[in-house]
Design an enzyme around this catalytic site. Structure first.
Site, PDB file in Angstrom:
ATOM      1  N   ASP A 136       0.833  -1.195   0.000  1.00  0.00           N
ATOM      2  CA  ASP A 136       0.000   0.000   0.000  1.00  0.00           C
ATOM      3  C   ASP A 136       0.879   1.261   0.000  1.00  0.00           C
ATOM      4  O   ASP A 136       1.910   1.308   0.684  1.00  0.00           O
ATOM      5  CB  ASP A 136      -0.857  -0.037   1.276  1.00  0.00           C
TER       6      ASP A 136
ATOM      7  N   GLU B 260       1.860  -0.327  -4.887  1.00  0.00           N
ATOM      8  CA  GLU B 260       0.930   0.721  -5.323  1.00  0.00           C
ATOM      9  C   GLU B 260       1.744   1.980  -5.580  1.00  0.00           C
ATOM     10  O   GLU B 260       2.125   2.700  -4.651  1.00  0.00           O
ATOM     11  CB  GLU B 260      -0.133   0.986  -4.245  1.00  0.00           C
TER      12      GLU B 260
HETATM   13  C1  NOJ Z   1      -4.214   3.210  -0.817  1.00  0.00           C
HETATM   14  C2  NOJ Z   1      -5.359   2.258  -0.701  1.00  0.00           C
HETATM   15  O1  NOJ Z   1      -5.542   1.618  -1.935  1.00  0.00           O
HETATM   16  C3  NOJ Z   1      -6.552   3.074  -0.253  1.00  0.00           C
HETATM   17  O2  NOJ Z   1      -7.736   2.333  -0.303  1.00  0.00           O
HETATM   18  C4  NOJ Z   1      -6.267   3.581   1.133  1.00  0.00           C
HETATM   19  O3  NOJ Z   1      -7.315   4.441   1.534  1.00  0.00           O
HETATM   20  C5  NOJ Z   1      -4.958   4.362   1.186  1.00  0.00           C
HETATM   21  N1  NOJ Z   1      -3.900   3.707   0.484  1.00  0.00           N
HETATM   22  C6  NOJ Z   1      -4.485   4.534   2.600  1.00  0.00           C
HETATM   23  O4  NOJ Z   1      -3.966   3.346   3.071  1.00  0.00           O
END
Ligand code: NOJ
Length: 523
Positions: free
Chosen positions: A199, A266
């Site tokens: 993440d 990500e």
């Molecule tokens: C990215 C995640 O995909 C999202 O859903 C989340 O709110 C934020 N990171 C914070 O962790």
């Protein structure tokens, strides 16, 4: 080819996939009950679970209160072990989310850290006093709107949070924190998980001096879709720190000490060289997510440029990947303007060179759930009306009545189009979106040109995106996708193997494609 290169990943949002105990929220037993669907009926190779950890659910699991357990709403560790065992028995790999940047403020680490300035875990999070003039430690902002600093009443100091105030940022410059977070990886690897989706993978390390971000010289509104104040800063100190690459070097070494494990980060990078840098030299992430299709709409020239840009930048030996939907983005059938557009995109997603990550429900053409202001659940939507991500997180549509849960009120309502947009009704109907996905997945699995071959693009065309996929043994498959609402010439000859128009299957390739029609052609 390794499984994560030739295979297809399917993202499950655990709250919304299958509810086995009727409490209105999905759970691990629910997922277990659908593994046959995933592995046999649909034919994917891996599942990625959005966070299943204990959490107050302020950000629906992206606020972790314990990295080494299962939230009771989803089950327990025995359920998790069973999920891994049952998935592996079906040749399905299991990828879990690794929330690297922040924990929940209810994580015992934070509770200790916040308890006093001398606590041994104080430095596991990022604490600073206010400046002499009483202002905040620096000018950083929260991605969820507002300032990135909140004063904690116990010690009177501020702590940093890139998202909600209840999601304090971890301090990866502290070696003990790093060790503890690496132990988390070992914990899940030892339980048999096959990989991690990381993440906000770029942001875990911050500038060592916590310097102010400068004002942006050129304001690029695409850096934040909803917050112009965010876009007005150049995010050079709170993001993309080179030390992050050092962490991924160690991270990769740990994963490589196990067999065939995988990591995908990500990473929202729009510059291809910066994007490619996250592969390192084959010694950092296995893949940074490639999110470019999410912003390309159905513009054939734009998508072709994305392919050439990505292919031009990707390091030698690294493997590409593609994403057309996830739990943060509007559903593709809505975002792209309709089901015909989404079906054309599905053909691209499953035939381009690289690993596709599918989002649950897209295989039946699920659309955005309309959410009224005031009924939003997503914290982002609550802070900035219109930005909510609930629309893409509605319950999986298994049958005409929904089939997600026996509860009368699931955590989010089931979309009203479930009467036709569902697995049960579409299965066996050749015209359905589910059968299109099944055909594409089956062909992809059997065809080296598609699952591991190279790509040769036809010249640019503003309507039809066309390419050949070529296996090392010379075997070829051609793909032509009409990304327009008009009829357009189709360049290839051969026999249609899969198409958005089932009547074409087994026929000689058509010379003209109907609007949004796509063909995969064998030679
Ligand atoms: C990215 C995640 O995909 C999202 O859903 C989340 O709110 C934020 N990171 C914070 O962790």
């Amino acid at each position: 080819m390794l499984w994560w290169q030739s295979g297809v990943v399917y993202q499950i949002y655990p709250r919304s996939f299958a509810d086995s105990n009727g409490d209105g929220v999905g759970d691990l037993q629910g997922i277990i009950s659908r593994l046959d669907y995933l592995s046999e009926t649909l034919g994917v190779d891996a599942i990625w679970l959005s966070p299943h950890y204990p959490s107050p659910q302020d950000d629906f699991g992206y606020d972790v209160a314990d990295y080494v357990d299962v939230d009771p709403m989803y089950g327990d560790l025995a359920d998790f072990d069973l999920l891994v065992k049952e998935a592996h028995a079906r040749n399905l790999r299991v990828i879990v989310d690794y929330v690297i940047c922040h924990s929940s403020d209810r994580h015992p680490w934070f509770i200790e850290s916040a308890s006093n300035r001398d606590n041994p875990k104080r430095d596991w999070y990022i604490w600073r006093p206010e400046k002499a003039d009483g202002s905040l430690p620096n000018n950083w902002l929260s991605i969820f709107v507002g300032k990135a600093w909140t004063k904690h009443p116990t010690t009177g100091e501020y702590y940093l949070h890139s998202f909600l105030a209840s999601q304090p940022d971890l301090n990866w410059r502290n070696p003990e924190l790093e060790r503890a977070m690496f132990d988390v990886l070992r914990f899940w690897l030892d339980r048999g998980v096959d990989g991690f989706r990381i993440d906000v993978a770029r942001r875990a390390v911050k500038d060592a001096y916590l310097r102010d971000n400068p004002e942006a010289l050129v304001i690029d509104p695409t850096t934040h879709k909803f917050d112009p104040i965010w876009s007005a800063q150049e995010h050079i100190h709170d993001d993309r720190q080179t030390d992050m690459h050092v962490i991924y070097g160690k991270f990769r070494a740990l994963l490589d000490s196990y067999q065939e494990r995988y990591s995908v980060g990500e990473i929202h990078e729009w510059d291809w060289d910066s994007w490619a840098s996250w592969y390192g030299e084959g010694d950092e992430l296995h893949m940074p997510f490639n999110f470019a299709l999410l912003a390309a709409g159905t513009d054939a020239i734009k998508i072709r440029n994305i392919i050439t840009g990505m292919e031009g930048a990707i390091p030698e030996g690294a493997w590409p990947n593609w994403v057309a939907g996830n739990h943060d983005e509007p559903r593709m059938a809505t975002r792209l303007g309709g089901l015909a557009e989404a079906r054309a995109m599905a053909v691209l997603l499953l035939t381009l060179r690289g690993t596709p990550t599918l989002y649950y429900g897209d295989e039946v053409g699920m659309t955005e759930l309309p959410i009224l202001i005031g009924e939003e659940r997503d914290p982002a939507g609550l802070r900035k009306p219109g930005w909510g991500r609930d629309g893409c997180r509605s319950p999986m549509q298994w049958d005409p009545a929904g089939g997600f849960s026996s509860a009368t009120t699931p955590w989010l309502p089931t979309n009203s189009n479930t009467a036709t947009v569902n697995v049960e009704s579409q299965l066996g109907d050749p015209a359905s979106t589910l059968e299109l996905y099944r055909a594409l997945l089956a062909l992809r699995r059997l065809t080296p040109a598609l699952n591991s071959g190279g790509i040769v693009l036809e010249p640019p065309d503003k309507a039809v995106l066309a390419y050949k996929r070529v296996a090392p043994d010379g075997d070829k498959v051609s793909v032509a996708v009409n990304l327009s609402s008009g009829e357009h010439p189709q360049p290839f000859t051969g026999t249609v193997l899969v198409s958005t128009s089932p009547a074409l299957i087994g026929e000689p390739a058509p010379k003209v494609l109907a609007p949004w029609e796509a063909v995969v052609i064998g030679n």
